[in-house]
Design a protein around this motif. Structure first.
Motif, PDB file in Angstrom:
ATOM      1  N   MET A   6       0.867  -1.307   0.117  1.00 49.88           N
ATOM      2  CA  MET A   6       0.196  -0.106  -0.038  1.00 49.88           C
ATOM      3  C   MET A   6       1.000   1.377   0.037  1.00 49.88           C
ATOM      4  N   SER A   7       2.133   0.985   0.804  1.00 53.38           N
ATOM      5  CA  SER A   7       2.843   2.437   0.481  1.00 53.38           C
ATOM      6  C   SER A   7       3.337   2.670  -0.733  1.00 53.38           C
ATOM      7  N   SER A   8       3.657   1.682  -1.589  1.00 49.48           N
ATOM      8  CA  SER A   8       4.010   1.611  -2.825  1.00 49.48           C
ATOM      9  C   SER A   8       2.874   2.469  -3.741  1.00 49.48           C
ATOM     10  N   ILE A   9       1.872   2.169  -3.634  1.00 49.03           N
ATOM     11  CA  ILE A   9       0.644   2.308  -4.307  1.00 49.03           C
ATOM     12  C   ILE A   9       0.337   3.994  -3.921  1.00 49.03           C
ATOM     13  N   ARG A  10       0.490   4.249  -2.613  1.00 51.00           N
ATOM     14  CA  ARG A  10       0.297   5.744  -2.350  1.00 51.00           C
ATOM     15  C   ARG A  10       1.434   6.446  -3.097  1.00 51.00           C
ATOM     16  N   LEU A  11       2.632   6.115  -2.803  1.00 54.80           N
ATOM     17  CA  LEU A  11       3.832   6.720  -3.384  1.00 54.80           C
ATOM     18  C   LEU A  11       3.504   7.196  -4.983  1.00 54.80           C
ATOM     19  N   LEU A  12       3.096   6.127  -5.828  1.00 57.81           N
ATOM     20  CA  LEU A  12       2.962   6.144  -7.093  1.00 57.81           C
ATOM     21  C   LEU A  12       1.660   7.080  -7.604  1.00 57.81           C
ATOM     22  N   VAL A  13       0.738   7.116  -6.583  1.00 55.32           N
ATOM     23  CA  VAL A  13      -0.398   7.842  -6.705  1.00 55.32           C
ATOM     24  C   VAL A  13      -0.016   9.279  -6.517  1.00 55.32           C
ATOM     25  N   SER A  14       0.993   9.626  -5.707  1.00 58.58           N
ATOM     26  CA  SER A  14       1.334  10.770  -5.505  1.00 58.58           C
ATOM     27  C   SER A  14       2.179  11.471  -6.692  1.00 58.58           C
ATOM     28  N   LEU A  15       3.218  10.658  -7.181  1.00 60.62           N
ATOM     29  CA  LEU A  15       3.765  10.989  -8.423  1.00 60.62           C
ATOM     30  C   LEU A  15       2.775  10.972  -9.887  1.00 60.62           C
ATOM     31  N   ALA A  16       1.880  10.423  -9.728  1.00 63.79           N
ATOM     32  CA  ALA A  16       0.887  10.643 -10.897  1.00 63.79           C
ATOM     33  C   ALA A  16       0.181  11.961 -10.856  1.00 63.79           C
ATOM     34  N   ALA A  17      -0.063  12.448  -9.527  1.00 65.13           N
ATOM     35  CA  ALA A  17      -0.672  13.878  -9.326  1.00 65.13           C
ATOM     36  C   ALA A  17       0.354  14.946  -9.570  1.00 65.13           C
ATOM     37  N   ILE A  18       1.667  14.613  -9.286  1.00 65.45           N
ATOM     38  CA  ILE A  18       2.514  15.769  -9.547  1.00 65.45           C
ATOM     39  C   ILE A  18       2.856  15.807 -11.089  1.00 65.45           C
ATOM     40  N   HIS A  19       2.740  14.702 -11.665  1.00 69.41           N
ATOM     41  CA  HIS A  19       3.039  14.797 -13.222  1.00 69.41           C
ATOM     42  C   HIS A  19       1.985  14.708 -14.128  1.00 69.41           C
ATOM     43  N   ASP A  20       0.789  14.530 -13.493  1.00 64.48           N
ATOM     44  CA  ASP A  20      -0.443  14.537 -14.689  1.00 64.48           C
ATOM     45  C   ASP A  20      -0.475  13.200 -15.130  1.00 64.48           C
ATOM     46  N   MET A  21      -0.346  12.154 -14.458  1.00 64.74           N
ATOM     47  CA  MET A  21      -0.117  11.000 -15.040  1.00 64.74           C
ATOM     48  C   MET A  21      -1.565  10.150 -15.144  1.00 64.74           C
ATOM     49  N   LYS A  22      -2.093   9.415 -16.103  1.00 68.36           N
ATOM     50  CA  LYS A  22      -3.499   8.769 -15.783  1.00 68.36           C
ATOM     51  C   LYS A  22      -2.862   7.395 -15.367  1.00 68.36           C
ATOM     52  N   ILE A  23      -4.069   6.598 -14.520  1.00 66.87           N
ATOM     53  CA  ILE A  23      -3.866   5.719 -13.667  1.00 66.87           C
ATOM     54  C   ILE A  23      -5.019   4.571 -14.324  1.00 66.87           C
ATOM     55  N   THR A  42      -1.928  16.265  -4.527  1.00 67.79           N
ATOM     56  CA  THR A  42      -2.030  17.427  -5.497  1.00 67.79           C
ATOM     57  C   THR A  42      -0.542  17.728  -5.900  1.00 67.79           C
ATOM     58  N   ASN A  43      -0.384  18.677  -7.102  1.00 62.31           N
ATOM     59  CA  ASN A  43       0.616  18.933  -7.530  1.00 62.31           C
ATOM     60  C   ASN A  43       1.205  20.037  -6.734  1.00 62.31           C
ATOM     61  N   CYS A  44       1.853  19.812  -5.663  1.00 60.18           N
ATOM     62  CA  CYS A  44       2.252  20.861  -4.562  1.00 60.18           C
ATOM     63  C   CYS A  44       3.641  21.234  -4.601  1.00 60.18           C
ATOM     64  N   PRO A  45       4.149  22.203  -4.868  1.00 59.58           N
ATOM     65  CA  PRO A  45       5.578  22.565  -4.860  1.00 59.58           C
ATOM     66  C   PRO A  45       6.417  22.470  -3.423  1.00 59.58           C
ATOM     67  N   ASP A  46       5.591  22.485  -2.366  1.00 54.08           N
ATOM     68  CA  ASP A  46       6.166  22.351  -0.983  1.00 54.08           C
ATOM     69  C   ASP A  46       6.843  20.991  -0.745  1.00 54.08           C
ATOM     70  N   PRO A  47       8.063  21.291  -0.174  1.00 48.48           N
ATOM     71  CA  PRO A  47       8.617  19.711   0.090  1.00 48.48           C
ATOM     72  C   PRO A  47       7.691  18.786   1.265  1.00 48.48           C
ATOM     73  N   VAL A  48       8.305  17.750   1.255  1.00 45.80           N
ATOM     74  CA  VAL A  48       7.342  16.579   2.213  1.00 45.80           C
ATOM     75  C   VAL A  48       8.025  16.806   3.682  1.00 45.80           C
ATOM     76  N   ARG A  49       7.264  16.981   4.429  1.00 42.97           N
ATOM     77  CA  ARG A  49       7.937  17.125   6.097  1.00 42.97           C
ATOM     78  C   ARG A  49       7.251  16.022   6.831  1.00 42.97           C
ATOM     79  N   GLY A  50       8.095  15.255   7.810  1.00 37.50           N
ATOM     80  CA  GLY A  50       7.848  14.432   8.470  1.00 37.50           C
ATOM     81  C   GLY A  50       7.991  14.800  10.052  1.00 37.50           C
ATOM     82  N   TYR A  51       7.084  14.298  10.719  1.00 36.40           N
ATOM     83  CA  TYR A  51       6.821  14.465  12.281  1.00 36.40           C
ATOM     84  C   TYR A  51       7.170  13.298  13.082  1.00 36.40           C
ATOM     85  N   ALA A  52       7.988  13.235  14.141  1.00 32.76           N
ATOM     86  CA  ALA A  52       8.127  12.156  14.923  1.00 32.76           C
ATOM     87  C   ALA A  52       7.725  12.617  16.410  1.00 32.76           C
ATOM     88  N   ASP A  53       7.320  11.786  17.178  1.00 38.29           N
ATOM     89  CA  ASP A  53       7.303  12.058  18.649  1.00 38.29           C
ATOM     90  C   ASP A  53       7.518  10.739  19.645  1.00 38.29           C
TER      91      ASP A  53
END
Length: 311
Positions: free
Chosen positions: A1-18, A285-296
Protein backbone atom coordinates in the motif's frame (compact mmCIF):
# COMPACT_ATOMS: atom_id res chain seq x y z
CA UNK A 1 0.00 0.00 0.00
CA UNK A 2 2.87 2.40 0.66
CA UNK A 3 4.08 1.79 -2.91
CA UNK A 4 0.60 2.51 -4.31
CA UNK A 5 0.36 5.75 -2.30
CA UNK A 6 3.81 6.82 -3.50
CA UNK A 7 2.96 6.19 -7.15
CA UNK A 8 -0.39 7.97 -6.79
CA UNK A 9 1.46 11.02 -5.45
CA UNK A 10 3.80 10.91 -8.47
CA UNK A 11 0.79 10.59 -10.78
CA UNK A 12 -0.70 13.75 -9.24
CA UNK A 13 2.58 15.66 -9.59
CA UNK A 14 3.20 14.66 -13.22
CA UNK A 15 -0.47 14.57 -14.30
CA UNK A 16 -0.27 10.86 -15.16
CA UNK A 17 -3.28 8.68 -15.94
CA UNK A 18 -3.89 5.57 -13.85
CA UNK A 19 -5.48 2.64 -15.66
CA UNK A 20 -6.60 -0.58 -13.97
CA UNK A 21 -6.39 -4.10 -15.38
CA UNK A 22 -7.51 -7.38 -13.90
CA UNK A 23 -6.22 -10.81 -14.97
CA UNK A 24 -9.05 -13.35 -15.16
CA UNK A 25 -8.43 -16.67 -13.34
CA UNK A 26 -4.88 -15.55 -12.60
CA UNK A 27 -3.73 -18.60 -10.61
CA UNK A 28 -4.64 -20.95 -13.47
CA UNK A 29 -1.83 -19.38 -15.53
CA UNK A 30 0.90 -20.63 -13.21
CA UNK A 31 3.23 -23.46 -14.18
CA UNK A 32 3.99 -26.09 -11.55
CA UNK A 33 7.62 -27.00 -10.88
CA UNK A 34 6.70 -29.98 -8.70
CA UNK A 35 4.70 -33.10 -9.43
CA UNK A 36 1.27 -32.61 -7.89
CA UNK A 37 -1.45 -35.28 -7.89
CA UNK A 38 -5.10 -34.97 -6.93
CA UNK A 39 -8.25 -37.03 -6.69
CA UNK A 40 -10.63 -36.70 -9.67
CA UNK A 41 -13.22 -33.94 -9.23
CA UNK A 42 -16.81 -34.88 -8.42
CA UNK A 43 -18.88 -35.80 -11.52
CA UNK A 44 -15.72 -36.04 -13.66
CA UNK A 45 -17.29 -38.78 -15.84
CA UNK A 46 -20.36 -36.64 -16.56
CA UNK A 47 -18.19 -33.63 -17.38
CA UNK A 48 -16.01 -35.62 -19.79
CA UNK A 49 -19.05 -37.11 -21.52
CA UNK A 50 -20.47 -33.61 -21.98
CA UNK A 51 -17.16 -32.42 -23.52
CA UNK A 52 -17.09 -35.39 -25.91
CA UNK A 53 -20.64 -34.69 -27.08
CA UNK A 54 -19.92 -31.02 -27.71
CA UNK A 55 -16.47 -31.37 -29.32
CA UNK A 56 -16.76 -34.75 -31.04
CA UNK A 57 -14.18 -37.52 -31.30
CA UNK A 58 -12.26 -35.94 -34.19
CA UNK A 59 -11.41 -32.83 -32.15
CA UNK A 60 -8.16 -32.73 -30.12
CA UNK A 61 -10.03 -31.79 -26.95
CA UNK A 62 -12.57 -34.54 -27.61
CA UNK A 63 -9.79 -37.11 -28.06
CA UNK A 64 -8.16 -36.11 -24.76
CA UNK A 65 -11.50 -36.26 -22.97
CA UNK A 66 -12.14 -39.73 -24.41
CA UNK A 67 -8.76 -41.03 -23.17
CA UNK A 68 -9.36 -39.53 -19.73
CA UNK A 69 -12.82 -41.11 -19.54
CA UNK A 70 -11.43 -44.54 -20.49
CA UNK A 71 -8.67 -44.24 -17.87
CA UNK A 72 -11.17 -43.17 -15.24
CA UNK A 73 -13.47 -46.12 -15.97
CA UNK A 74 -10.48 -48.49 -15.88
CA UNK A 75 -9.94 -47.51 -12.24
CA UNK A 76 -7.27 -44.82 -12.53
CA UNK A 77 -8.41 -42.54 -9.73
CA UNK A 78 -5.47 -40.12 -9.60
CA UNK A 79 -4.96 -37.01 -11.76
CA UNK A 80 -1.58 -35.42 -12.50
CA UNK A 81 -1.91 -31.63 -12.50
CA UNK A 82 -0.37 -29.87 -15.49
CA UNK A 83 -1.28 -26.35 -14.37
CA UNK A 84 -1.67 -24.54 -11.07
CA UNK A 85 -5.06 -24.48 -9.36
CA UNK A 86 -6.54 -22.26 -6.67
CA UNK A 87 -5.96 -23.41 -3.06
CA UNK A 88 -2.59 -24.99 -3.82
CA UNK A 89 0.13 -23.82 -1.45
CA UNK A 90 2.40 -22.86 -4.33
CA UNK A 91 -0.27 -21.35 -6.61
CA UNK A 92 0.41 -17.74 -5.55
CA UNK A 93 4.14 -18.11 -6.11
CA UNK A 94 3.63 -19.88 -9.45
CA UNK A 95 1.39 -17.07 -10.68
CA UNK A 96 3.83 -14.36 -9.58
CA UNK A 97 6.73 -16.09 -11.31
CA UNK A 98 4.71 -16.36 -14.54
CA UNK A 99 3.62 -12.70 -14.41
CA UNK A 100 7.15 -11.56 -13.58
CA UNK A 101 8.50 -13.51 -16.57
CA UNK A 102 5.97 -11.90 -18.94
CA UNK A 103 6.54 -8.37 -17.58
CA UNK A 104 10.30 -8.71 -17.96
CA UNK A 105 9.77 -9.89 -21.53
CA UNK A 106 7.81 -6.68 -22.15
CA UNK A 107 10.74 -4.61 -20.87
CA UNK A 108 9.50 -4.02 -17.32
CA UNK A 109 12.15 -4.04 -14.59
CA UNK A 110 11.19 -4.55 -10.90
CA UNK A 111 12.39 -1.87 -8.49
CA UNK A 112 14.85 -2.68 -5.72
CA UNK A 113 12.51 -1.37 -3.02
CA UNK A 114 9.40 -3.35 -4.03
CA UNK A 115 9.44 -6.38 -6.36
CA UNK A 116 5.77 -5.73 -7.24
CA UNK A 117 6.53 -2.28 -8.69
CA UNK A 118 7.95 -2.29 -12.24
CA UNK A 119 9.31 0.46 -14.44
CA UNK A 120 9.28 0.46 -18.25
CA UNK A 121 11.54 3.03 -19.91
CA UNK A 122 13.07 6.16 -18.41
CA UNK A 123 12.38 9.87 -18.08
CA UNK A 124 9.44 11.16 -20.14
CA UNK A 125 8.93 7.64 -21.59
CA UNK A 126 8.70 5.98 -18.17
CA UNK A 127 5.70 3.83 -17.34
CA UNK A 128 5.15 2.57 -13.80
CA UNK A 129 3.36 -0.74 -13.23
CA UNK A 130 2.24 -1.93 -9.80
CA UNK A 131 0.73 -5.38 -9.25
CA UNK A 132 -1.27 -6.78 -6.33
CA UNK A 133 -1.84 -10.47 -7.08
CA UNK A 134 -4.06 -10.16 -10.20
CA UNK A 135 -4.81 -6.42 -10.01
CA UNK A 136 -2.54 -4.25 -12.16
CA UNK A 137 -2.27 -0.45 -12.13
CA UNK A 138 -0.46 1.26 -15.04
CA UNK A 139 0.80 4.84 -14.74
CA UNK A 140 2.53 6.22 -17.89
CA UNK A 141 4.13 9.63 -18.45
CA UNK A 142 2.90 9.33 -22.04
CA UNK A 143 -0.74 8.17 -22.25
CA UNK A 144 -0.07 6.43 -25.60
CA UNK A 145 2.08 3.90 -23.73
CA UNK A 146 -0.95 2.46 -21.93
CA UNK A 147 -2.50 1.08 -25.11
CA UNK A 148 0.77 -0.48 -26.28
CA UNK A 149 1.52 -2.13 -22.95
CA UNK A 150 -2.09 -3.30 -22.51
CA UNK A 151 -2.23 -4.91 -25.94
CA UNK A 152 1.01 -6.82 -25.32
CA UNK A 153 -0.25 -8.04 -21.96
CA UNK A 154 -3.57 -9.16 -23.48
CA UNK A 155 -1.66 -11.46 -25.86
CA UNK A 156 -0.28 -13.35 -22.85
CA UNK A 157 -3.30 -13.47 -20.49
CA UNK A 158 -7.03 -12.98 -20.47
CA UNK A 159 -7.15 -9.41 -19.19
CA UNK A 160 -10.17 -7.34 -18.18
CA UNK A 161 -9.80 -3.68 -19.13
CA UNK A 162 -11.35 -1.69 -16.30
CA UNK A 163 -10.42 1.76 -17.64
CA UNK A 164 -9.32 4.60 -15.37
CA UNK A 165 -8.94 3.44 -11.79
CA UNK A 166 -12.07 3.91 -9.71
CA UNK A 167 -12.20 1.14 -7.10
CA UNK A 168 -9.30 -1.16 -6.26
CA UNK A 169 -8.41 -3.20 -3.16
CA UNK A 170 -11.16 -1.61 -1.10
CA UNK A 171 -9.99 1.90 -2.02
CA UNK A 172 -12.03 4.41 -4.02
CA UNK A 173 -10.09 6.74 -6.32
CA UNK A 174 -11.36 10.11 -7.50
CA UNK A 175 -9.13 11.58 -10.21
CA UNK A 176 -9.26 15.20 -11.27
CA UNK A 177 -6.63 17.29 -13.03
CA UNK A 178 -3.49 17.31 -10.84
CA UNK A 179 -5.56 16.04 -7.91
CA UNK A 180 -6.15 12.45 -6.82
CA UNK A 181 -8.19 11.46 -3.77
CA UNK A 182 -8.04 8.04 -2.12
CA UNK A 183 -10.79 7.19 0.39
CA UNK A 184 -12.63 4.12 1.71
CA UNK A 185 -16.17 5.32 2.34
CA UNK A 186 -17.68 2.07 0.98
CA UNK A 187 -15.31 -0.06 3.06
CA UNK A 188 -16.18 1.88 6.23
CA UNK A 189 -19.93 1.50 5.61
CA UNK A 190 -19.47 -2.26 5.19
CA UNK A 191 -17.41 -2.37 8.42
CA UNK A 192 -20.08 -0.46 10.35
CA UNK A 193 -22.80 -2.76 9.05
CA UNK A 194 -20.82 -5.91 9.86
CA UNK A 195 -20.56 -4.91 13.52
CA UNK A 196 -24.06 -3.43 13.84
CA UNK A 197 -22.86 0.17 14.15
CA UNK A 198 -24.37 1.71 11.01
CA UNK A 199 -26.81 3.76 13.12
CA UNK A 200 -24.40 4.59 15.95
CA UNK A 201 -23.95 8.11 17.34
CA UNK A 202 -20.94 9.75 15.63
CA UNK A 203 -18.10 11.17 17.68
CA UNK A 204 -15.27 13.55 16.77
CA UNK A 205 -12.25 11.75 18.28
CA UNK A 206 -11.12 8.11 17.89
CA UNK A 207 -9.98 7.66 21.50
CA UNK A 208 -10.95 8.91 24.95
CA UNK A 209 -7.78 10.27 26.60
CA UNK A 210 -9.23 9.38 30.01
CA UNK A 211 -9.50 5.68 29.16
CA UNK A 212 -6.49 3.60 30.24
CA UNK A 213 -6.19 0.28 28.45
CA UNK A 214 -4.78 -2.48 30.67
CA UNK A 215 -4.96 -6.27 30.73
CA UNK A 216 -8.11 -7.74 32.35
CA UNK A 217 -7.36 -8.73 35.95
CA UNK A 218 -10.09 -11.34 36.33
CA UNK A 219 -11.56 -14.04 34.11
CA UNK A 220 -15.00 -12.39 34.41
CA UNK A 221 -13.77 -9.34 32.50
CA UNK A 222 -12.91 -11.38 29.39
CA UNK A 223 -15.89 -11.61 27.04
CA UNK A 224 -16.38 -13.43 23.76
CA UNK A 225 -16.33 -10.32 21.54
CA UNK A 226 -15.30 -10.50 17.84
CA UNK A 227 -12.47 -8.21 18.90
CA UNK A 228 -9.66 -9.46 16.68
CA UNK A 229 -11.92 -9.42 13.62
CA UNK A 230 -12.73 -5.76 14.27
CA UNK A 231 -9.09 -4.80 14.90
CA UNK A 232 -8.09 -6.55 11.66
CA UNK A 233 -10.62 -4.49 9.69
CA UNK A 234 -9.49 -1.27 11.37
CA UNK A 235 -5.82 -2.07 10.81
CA UNK A 236 -6.30 -2.41 7.04
CA UNK A 237 -8.10 0.92 7.05
CA UNK A 238 -5.33 2.58 9.08
CA UNK A 239 -2.47 1.43 6.85
CA UNK A 240 -4.33 2.23 3.63
CA UNK A 241 -6.00 5.65 3.70
CA UNK A 242 -6.76 6.57 7.33
CA UNK A 243 -3.57 7.36 9.26
CA UNK A 244 -5.70 9.40 11.69
CA UNK A 245 -6.77 6.18 13.45
CA UNK A 246 -3.29 4.60 13.45
CA UNK A 247 -2.52 5.44 17.09
CA UNK A 248 -5.86 4.16 18.34
CA UNK A 249 -5.63 0.92 16.33
CA UNK A 250 -2.02 0.35 17.41
CA UNK A 251 -3.00 0.72 21.07
CA UNK A 252 -6.00 -1.58 20.74
CA UNK A 253 -4.00 -4.15 18.79
CA UNK A 254 -1.78 -4.79 21.81
CA UNK A 255 -4.72 -6.54 23.51
CA UNK A 256 -5.70 -9.04 20.81
CA UNK A 257 -5.08 -11.94 23.18
CA UNK A 258 -6.25 -10.32 26.41
CA UNK A 259 -9.20 -8.02 25.79
CA UNK A 260 -12.29 -7.26 27.80
CA UNK A 261 -15.34 -5.01 27.74
CA UNK A 262 -13.27 -1.83 28.12
CA UNK A 263 -11.25 -2.68 25.01
CA UNK A 264 -14.38 -3.59 23.04
CA UNK A 265 -15.98 -0.27 23.99
CA UNK A 266 -12.80 1.59 22.93
CA UNK A 267 -12.77 -0.24 19.58
CA UNK A 268 -16.43 0.67 19.01
CA UNK A 269 -15.51 4.30 19.69
CA UNK A 270 -13.21 4.14 16.66
CA UNK A 271 -16.21 2.97 14.60
CA UNK A 272 -18.24 5.91 15.92
CA UNK A 273 -15.41 8.23 14.88
CA UNK A 274 -15.37 6.69 11.39
CA UNK A 275 -19.12 7.22 11.19
CA UNK A 276 -18.44 10.91 11.81
CA UNK A 277 -15.60 11.10 9.26
CA UNK A 278 -16.89 8.95 6.38
CA UNK A 279 -15.57 11.30 3.71
CA UNK A 280 -12.03 11.62 5.08
CA UNK A 281 -9.22 10.35 2.87
CA UNK A 282 -5.84 11.14 1.33
CA UNK A 283 -5.64 13.98 -1.17
CA UNK A 284 -2.65 14.25 -3.51
CA UNK A 285 -2.02 17.42 -5.50
CA UNK A 286 0.75 18.95 -7.56
CA UNK A 287 2.14 20.84 -4.57
CA UNK A 288 5.59 22.52 -4.77
CA UNK A 289 6.15 22.33 -1.01
CA UNK A 290 8.66 19.72 0.20
CA UNK A 291 7.52 16.71 2.20
CA UNK A 292 7.81 17.17 5.97
CA UNK A 293 7.79 14.40 8.52
CA UNK A 294 7.12 14.58 12.25
CA UNK A 295 7.96 12.14 15.03
CA UNK A 296 7.10 12.07 18.71
CA UNK A 297 8.03 9.79 21.59
CA UNK A 298 5.72 9.43 24.59
CA UNK A 299 8.52 8.64 27.06
CA UNK A 300 7.41 5.46 28.82
CA UNK A 301 3.71 6.30 28.85
CA UNK A 302 2.60 2.65 28.62
CA UNK A 303 1.27 1.72 32.06
CA UNK A 304 1.90 -2.00 31.51
CA UNK A 305 5.61 -2.21 30.66
CA UNK A 306 6.68 1.46 30.67
CA UNK A 307 7.92 1.27 27.10
CA UNK A 308 8.05 4.34 24.89
CA UNK A 309 6.09 4.37 21.64
CA UNK A 310 7.00 6.67 18.78
CA UNK A 311 4.46 7.95 16.31
Amino acid sequence: MSSIRLLVSLAAIHDMKIEQLDVANAYLNGTLEEKVFMRPPTNLANILESIIQKRGLSNVVGEKATRMLEDFRDGKQICHLQKSLYDLRQSGRSWHMMLDKVLRKLGAIPTNADPCVYCVGRGEDATMVVIYVDDILIMPRDSNRIKQFREKLCKEFEVKKLGNVGYCLGVEFEVEKSKITMHQRRYILDLLKRFGMENCNPISTPMDPQTKLVKPTTAEEVKNFPYRELIGGLTYLAITTRPDISHAVSSLGQFNNCHGKVHWTAANRVLRYLRCTLNYGLVYTNCPDPVRGYADADWANCAIDRRSYTG
